[in-house]
Write a protein that holds these residues in place. Structure first.
Motif, PDB file in Angstrom:
ATOM      1  N   ALA A  94       5.595  -2.612   8.037  1.00 60.02           N
ATOM      2  CA  ALA A  94       5.441  -1.166   7.860  1.00 60.02           C
ATOM      3  C   ALA A  94       6.825  -0.586   7.601  1.00 60.02           C
ATOM      4  O   ALA A  94       7.798  -0.954   8.272  1.00 60.02           O
ATOM      5  CB  ALA A  94       4.840  -0.538   9.114  1.00 60.02           C
ATOM      6  N   CYS A  95       6.929   0.290   6.611  1.00 55.65           N
ATOM      7  CA  CYS A  95       8.233   0.893   6.333  1.00 55.65           C
ATOM      8  C   CYS A  95       8.065   2.313   5.808  1.00 55.65           C
ATOM      9  O   CYS A  95       7.003   2.687   5.339  1.00 55.65           O
ATOM     10  CB  CYS A  95       9.029   0.042   5.354  1.00 55.65           C
ATOM     11  SG  CYS A  95       8.166  -0.301   3.824  1.00 55.65           S
ATOM     12  N   GLY A  96       9.121   3.090   5.896  1.00 52.77           N
ATOM     13  CA  GLY A  96       9.068   4.489   5.466  1.00 52.77           C
ATOM     14  C   GLY A  96       8.442   5.357   6.549  1.00 52.77           C
ATOM     15  O   GLY A  96       8.409   4.987   7.725  1.00 52.77           O
ATOM     16  N   ASP A  97       7.925   6.514   6.137  1.00 51.06           N
ATOM     17  CA  ASP A  97       7.424   7.496   7.100  1.00 51.06           C
ATOM     18  C   ASP A  97       6.292   6.962   7.978  1.00 51.06           C
ATOM     19  O   ASP A  97       6.090   7.448   9.089  1.00 51.06           O
ATOM     20  CB  ASP A  97       6.951   8.763   6.373  1.00 51.06           C
ATOM     21  CG  ASP A  97       8.098   9.737   6.134  1.00 51.06           C
ATOM     22  OD1 ASP A  97       9.208   9.482   6.641  1.00 51.06           O
ATOM     23  OD2 ASP A  97       7.879  10.746   5.444  1.00 51.06           O
ATOM     24  N   ALA A 140       0.861  -1.183   0.000  1.00 49.89           N
ATOM     25  CA  ALA A 140       0.000   0.000   0.000  1.00 49.89           C
ATOM     26  C   ALA A 140       0.894   1.228   0.000  1.00 49.89           C
ATOM     27  O   ALA A 140       1.619   1.470   0.967  1.00 49.89           O
ATOM     28  CB  ALA A 140      -0.913  -0.010   1.218  1.00 49.89           C
ATOM     29  N   GLY A 141       0.878   1.953  -1.107  1.00 47.38           N
ATOM     30  CA  GLY A 141       1.696   3.170  -1.207  1.00 47.38           C
ATOM     31  C   GLY A 141       2.837   3.009  -2.194  1.00 47.38           C
ATOM     32  O   GLY A 141       3.684   2.137  -2.025  1.00 47.38           O
ATOM     33  N   ALA A 142       2.840   3.843  -3.234  1.00 48.74           N
ATOM     34  CA  ALA A 142       3.864   3.749  -4.280  1.00 48.74           C
ATOM     35  C   ALA A 142       4.890   4.865  -4.150  1.00 48.74           C
ATOM     36  O   ALA A 142       5.386   5.402  -5.132  1.00 48.74           O
ATOM     37  CB  ALA A 142       3.223   3.775  -5.662  1.00 48.74           C
ATOM     38  N   GLY A 143       5.210   5.219  -2.918  1.00 48.51           N
ATOM     39  CA  GLY A 143       6.263   6.215  -2.686  1.00 48.51           C
ATOM     40  C   GLY A 143       7.615   5.542  -2.613  1.00 48.51           C
ATOM     41  O   GLY A 143       7.766   4.382  -3.009  1.00 48.51           O
ATOM     42  N   PRO A 144       8.627   6.270  -2.109  1.00 50.94           N
ATOM     43  CA  PRO A 144       9.989   5.713  -2.056  1.00 50.94           C
ATOM     44  C   PRO A 144      10.073   4.393  -1.281  1.00 50.94           C
ATOM     45  O   PRO A 144      10.742   3.453  -1.738  1.00 50.94           O
ATOM     46  CB  PRO A 144      10.812   6.803  -1.367  1.00 50.94           C
ATOM     47  CG  PRO A 144       9.859   7.854  -0.910  1.00 50.94           C
ATOM     48  CD  PRO A 144       8.592   7.668  -1.671  1.00 50.94           C
ATOM     49  N   ALA A 145       9.373   4.278  -0.147  1.00 51.57           N
ATOM     50  CA  ALA A 145       9.440   3.040   0.636  1.00 51.57           C
ATOM     51  C   ALA A 145       8.704   1.911  -0.079  1.00 51.57           C
ATOM     52  O   ALA A 145       9.240   0.807  -0.237  1.00 51.57           O
ATOM     53  CB  ALA A 145       8.852   3.263   2.030  1.00 51.57           C
ATOM     54  N   GLY A 146       7.490   2.195  -0.524  1.00 57.68           N
ATOM     55  CA  GLY A 146       6.665   1.164  -1.149  1.00 57.68           C
ATOM     56  C   GLY A 146       7.275   0.628  -2.428  1.00 57.68           C
ATOM     57  O   GLY A 146       7.331  -0.589  -2.650  1.00 57.68           O
ATOM     58  N   SER A 191      16.162   7.240   3.894  1.00 59.31           N
ATOM     59  CA  SER A 191      15.987   6.139   4.845  1.00 59.31           C
ATOM     60  C   SER A 191      14.769   5.299   4.481  1.00 59.31           C
ATOM     61  O   SER A 191      14.778   4.081   4.642  1.00 59.31           O
ATOM     62  CB  SER A 191      15.833   6.641   6.280  1.00 59.31           C
ATOM     63  OG  SER A 191      16.087   7.994   6.401  1.00 59.31           O
ATOM     64  N   ALA A 192      13.720   5.947   3.979  1.00 64.09           N
ATOM     65  CA  ALA A 192      12.502   5.217   3.609  1.00 64.09           C
ATOM     66  C   ALA A 192      12.813   4.159   2.551  1.00 64.09           C
ATOM     67  O   ALA A 192      12.300   3.040   2.602  1.00 64.09           O
ATOM     68  CB  ALA A 192      11.446   6.188   3.101  1.00 64.09           C
ATOM     69  N   MET A 193      13.672   4.514   1.604  1.00 67.89           N
ATOM     70  CA  MET A 193      13.987   3.574   0.530  1.00 67.89           C
ATOM     71  C   MET A 193      14.725   2.349   1.072  1.00 67.89           C
ATOM     72  O   MET A 193      14.496   1.224   0.625  1.00 67.89           O
ATOM     73  CB  MET A 193      14.806   4.272  -0.554  1.00 67.89           C
ATOM     74  CG  MET A 193      13.959   5.279  -1.340  1.00 67.89           C
ATOM     75  SD  MET A 193      14.795   6.008  -2.748  1.00 67.89           S
ATOM     76  CE  MET A 193      15.842   7.195  -1.952  1.00 67.89           C
ATOM     77  N   ILE A 194      15.602   2.565   2.038  1.00 69.74           N
ATOM     78  CA  ILE A 194      16.333   1.430   2.612  1.00 69.74           C
ATOM     79  C   ILE A 194      15.399   0.576   3.464  1.00 69.74           C
ATOM     80  O   ILE A 194      15.401  -0.653   3.377  1.00 69.74           O
ATOM     81  CB  ILE A 194      17.533   1.920   3.453  1.00 69.74           C
ATOM     82  CG1 ILE A 194      18.448   2.783   2.589  1.00 69.74           C
ATOM     83  CG2 ILE A 194      18.297   0.737   4.018  1.00 69.74           C
ATOM     84  CD1 ILE A 194      19.569   3.438   3.362  1.00 69.74           C
ATOM     85  N   GLU A 195      14.583   1.236   4.276  1.00 70.25           N
ATOM     86  CA  GLU A 195      13.618   0.482   5.087  1.00 70.25           C
ATOM     87  C   GLU A 195      12.711  -0.370   4.198  1.00 70.25           C
ATOM     88  O   GLU A 195      12.388  -1.510   4.529  1.00 70.25           O
ATOM     89  CB  GLU A 195      12.736   1.446   5.894  1.00 70.25           C
ATOM     90  CG  GLU A 195      13.437   2.079   7.069  1.00 70.25           C
ATOM     91  CD  GLU A 195      12.486   2.991   7.844  1.00 70.25           C
ATOM     92  OE1 GLU A 195      12.992   3.807   8.607  1.00 70.25           O
ATOM     93  OE2 GLU A 195      11.250   2.895   7.679  1.00 70.25           O
ATOM     94  N   ALA A 213      24.249   4.572   8.839  1.00 71.87           N
ATOM     95  CA  ALA A 213      25.094   5.704   8.422  1.00 71.87           C
ATOM     96  C   ALA A 213      24.273   6.987   8.322  1.00 71.87           C
ATOM     97  O   ALA A 213      24.752   8.077   8.626  1.00 71.87           O
ATOM     98  CB  ALA A 213      25.765   5.387   7.089  1.00 71.87           C
ATOM     99  N   LEU A 214      23.011   6.835   7.896  1.00 70.76           N
ATOM    100  CA  LEU A 214      22.131   8.012   7.773  1.00 70.76           C
ATOM    101  C   LEU A 214      21.627   8.478   9.133  1.00 70.76           C
ATOM    102  O   LEU A 214      21.146   9.593   9.275  1.00 70.76           O
ATOM    103  CB  LEU A 214      20.923   7.682   6.907  1.00 70.76           C
ATOM    104  CG  LEU A 214      21.118   7.569   5.408  1.00 70.76           C
ATOM    105  CD1 LEU A 214      19.805   7.186   4.758  1.00 70.76           C
ATOM    106  CD2 LEU A 214      21.619   8.871   4.806  1.00 70.76           C
ATOM    107  N   ARG A 215      21.657   7.564  10.096  1.00 71.75           N
ATOM    108  CA  ARG A 215      21.072   7.885  11.400  1.00 71.75           C
ATOM    109  C   ARG A 215      22.121   8.346  12.408  1.00 71.75           C
ATOM    110  O   ARG A 215      21.913   8.242  13.607  1.00 71.75           O
ATOM    111  CB  ARG A 215      20.309   6.674  11.936  1.00 71.75           C
ATOM    112  CG  ARG A 215      19.023   6.421  11.159  1.00 71.75           C
ATOM    113  CD  ARG A 215      18.338   5.186  11.646  1.00 71.75           C
ATOM    114  NE  ARG A 215      17.025   5.037  11.016  1.00 71.75           N
ATOM    115  CZ  ARG A 215      16.335   3.903  11.020  1.00 71.75           C
ATOM    116  NH1 ARG A 215      16.824   2.844  11.620  1.00 71.75           N
ATOM    117  NH2 ARG A 215      15.165   3.841  10.430  1.00 71.75           N
TER     118      ARG A 215
END
Lengths: 525, 107
Positions: free
Chosen positions: A289-292, A9-15, A301-305, A338-340
């Motif tokens: 669940a991943c991303g924001d 659900a969701g076609a953003g960077p995480a999805g 970070s969303a893309m990696i998650e 590394a991002l965190r």
């Protein structure tokens, strides 16, 4: 009822990242998104991203979006648009509205990557046409290609407020001020400095008193707040403005997870978030669940998650052996960690560090006015005086970013293994003035300076992303870090080769005495 | 209000110019762009007036979430103009409460 190995659900960077990762393992994947176009908010991000190569640093957000979409398509992911997921039920079944119908699908695994929505702030006049979310302004100018207004006040100095503020300038709007009730600039100092040197004033410890106008916004009054966030009488300031942008944070869009019955926990300033394991699996087996939606961070970070959850879903259904998941997740988690790191890491939220990891003082001027004080610049490790052309790196906070290090073909710049470290100049290495570091710096914090080009003049090379492109011989005025005029400046060169990806390098001649102060250039009116 | 050239995005993609109406008046927009974008490009900021207090509202979130920008489109009220694409001849009307005319009880 159609069935898939994985429904996202969701076609953003995480999805999209989750879908691509799972499809790579051989899964049949469907992605549903309520919008007419995929990519979530990525396609309105026109700035260069931070991080390292592994995080697609120095690539602009919309280009990352195109790459991600192409990858998902290549791997056979089915993306359904104009298709909001209405609910997530027992047995990992979902309802989707497509056109005037409600359809029923089943996923053997589910990834929820529904992102976040903008927080709002109520003040007298906040419902007037002309008051909008910063994201709304971004959509208007970067997607719809229409200016949201002519004169804009930005409320909020986090990265969203700062980045959108700069993009408003690029779209040809005037930004009358950035205001924030907090006493310190919330976003990266380099983003604030880009705005400040263009002449945008910062008002920290200020909030909006009222939006003015009867049919639409015609002005705005801000005022200074005391420690209890009340406006101090007599501190009001008025600006003529037709647009007020609100950038006061984001909230995770957790609705679907709640309808599914996933366990939620109170995470203080982050809101109520799903309880997830290291792979993003919620309290319900097979739902991730991943991303924001699982906590607000950057798209990087969303893309990696998303990749981690995609791999975990593949493992759950037997498409990826345990050892392969472990190896893949390990490599992704390293990139995520590394991002965190650094001052802006989620774990440091709300703190105001007064020293960098290296022990340098954090500039109070940067935190309260948006720019480095001329007198304190020389104290940082990226700034030094030298004969001939050399880089001056005004990067003074521990933020996760290192493209400058890779950009230099001569090894002048070192960030080191820890990508939040401040870049250092190697005095022994020879700068050839190629400008690759200037163009690679997502924070536009690198300048090339030649302190003596003869005739009492020096040259300063500035990253420049505005139209019209300057031409040699153009005359204008150089602005200081605070956006105030410091000296006249004549354009010596402007170059914008494809490798610089639209960050032009503007070289101006200035009187020698001003080469340490001139940091922006404005054409003579 | 249109951004004809942009330092990062360059020129906008070619889109067919279409005519549509706003409160009966014929104006121009680009085919497929959100109705709200076409209106803003024509200087229209007020999309509707609220039912009880008659207060003006315009674009607020621009991504179809807040419903502040709803208008009467082709006779149908409550259409989110920020996510509804413009077509040749689209009839767009200011919404009063839930109706296209002031004082009319809309549904």
């Amino acid at each position: 009822m159609k069935r898939y190995d994985l429904i996202v659900a969701g076609a953003g960077p995480a999805g999209l990242s989750a879908a691509a990762e799972a499809a790579k393992c051989g899964m049949r994947v469907a992605v549903f998104d309520e919008n007419a176009k995929p990519g979530g908010q990525l396609f309105k991000q026109i700035h260069k991203f931070f991080g390292s190569k592994a995080h697609k640093a120095k690539i602009r957000g919309f280009n990352i979006g195109s790459e991600l979409l192409a990858e998902a398509e290549r791997l056979g992911v089915e993306v359904f648009l104009n298709a909001p997921v209405l609910g997530l039920y027992d047995g990992r079944e979902i309802l989707v509205r497509i056109g005037d119908e409600t359809r029923h699908y089943k996923g053997d695994s589910i990834i929820v990557a529904t992102g976040a929505s903008e927080n709002m702030l109520a003040f007298p006049g906040w419902t007037l046409p002309g008051v909008m979310g910063a994201g709304a302004a971004q959509t208007m100018m970067n997607i719809n290609r229409v200016r949201p207004g002519s004169r804009v006040l930005m409320l909020g100095s986090g990265n969203v407020g700062l980045v959108v503020g700069f993009q408003l300038l690029q779209a040809g709007c005037e930004v009358v001020a950035v205001a924030d009730a907090a006493p310190r600039v919330g976003g990266y100092g380099v983003h604030a400095a880009k705005l400040a040197r263009c002449g945008v004033p910062f008002y920290l410890s200020h909030t909006i008193v009222r939006a003015e106008g009867s049919d639409c916004v015609t002005g705005v009054t801000i005022g200074e707040v005391d420690s209890g966030w009340s406006v101090i009488p007599g501190t009001e300031k008025h600006f003529d403005a037709d647009t007020i942008c609100i950038a006061v944070g984001l909230s995770s869009a957790t609705g679907l997870l709640k309808t599914a019955g996933c366990e939620m926990e109170d995470k203080g300033p982050f809101g109520r978030l799903p309880v997830c394991d290291e792979y993003g699996q919620t309290s319900i087996t097979g739902i991730y669940a991943c991303g924001d939606v699982s906590g607000i961070e950057e798209a990087s970070s969303a893309m990696i998650e998303g990749r981690i959850s995609g791999a975990a879903a593949a493992n759950y259904l037997g498409f990826l052996p345990d050892a392969a998941l472990k190896a893949r997740a390990g490599e992704l988690e390293q990139a995520l960690e590394a991002l965190r790191e650094g001052m802006f890491a989620p774990k440091n939220r709300g703190k105001i560090p007064d020293k960098t990891d290296e022990g340098f003082d954090v500039s109070m001027s940067l935190l309260t006015r948006g720019y480095l004080d001329d007198a304190e610049v020389a104290g940082y490790p990226g700034v030094r005086s030298a004969a001939g052309t050399h880089p001056v790196i005004e990067c003074t906070q521990n933020i996760p970013c290192n493209p400058c290090q890779d950009a230099c073909p001569k090894g002048c710049i070192t960030v080191g293994e820890n990508i939040v470290a401040l870049p250092q100049i190697d005095a022994g290495a020879e700068c050839i003035g190629c400008g690759l570091c200037v163009a690679s710096c997502s924070g536009q914090a690198i300048f090339l300076v030649n302190e003596d080009i003869g005739g009492g003049l020096a040259s300063v090379t500035i990253p420049y992303e505005f139209l019209p492109a300057p031409k040699p011989g153009d005359t204008g005025v150089c602005l200081g870090r605070d956006g105030k005029p410091v000296c006249p400046g004549e354009v010596l060169e402007f170059k914008s080769p494809p490798a610089f990806d639209k960050t032009g390098l503007l070289t101006v001649a200035v009187p020698q005495a001003f080469c340490g102060r001139a940091r922006f250039w404005k054409r003579e009116a | 209000m249109r951004i004809e050239n942009h330092p990062i995005l360059g020129e906008p993609e070619d889109a067919r110019e279409v005519f549509f109406t706003f409160d009966g008046k014929q104006i121009k927009g680009r085919e497929g762009e959100p109705i709200a974008a076409a209106l803003r490009a024509n200087g229209v900021l007020t999309h509707r007036y609220t039912k009880k207090l008659g207060l003006p509202r315009g674009v607020f979130c621009a991504i179809g979430r807040c419903t502040d920008c709803v208008m009467v489109v082709n006779g149908r009220p409550n259409v989110r103009t920020c996510v509804t694409p413009l077509a040749e001849g689209t009839a767009v009307e200011t919404q009063y409460g839930a109706a296209a005319r002031r004082g009319e009880a809309g549904k």
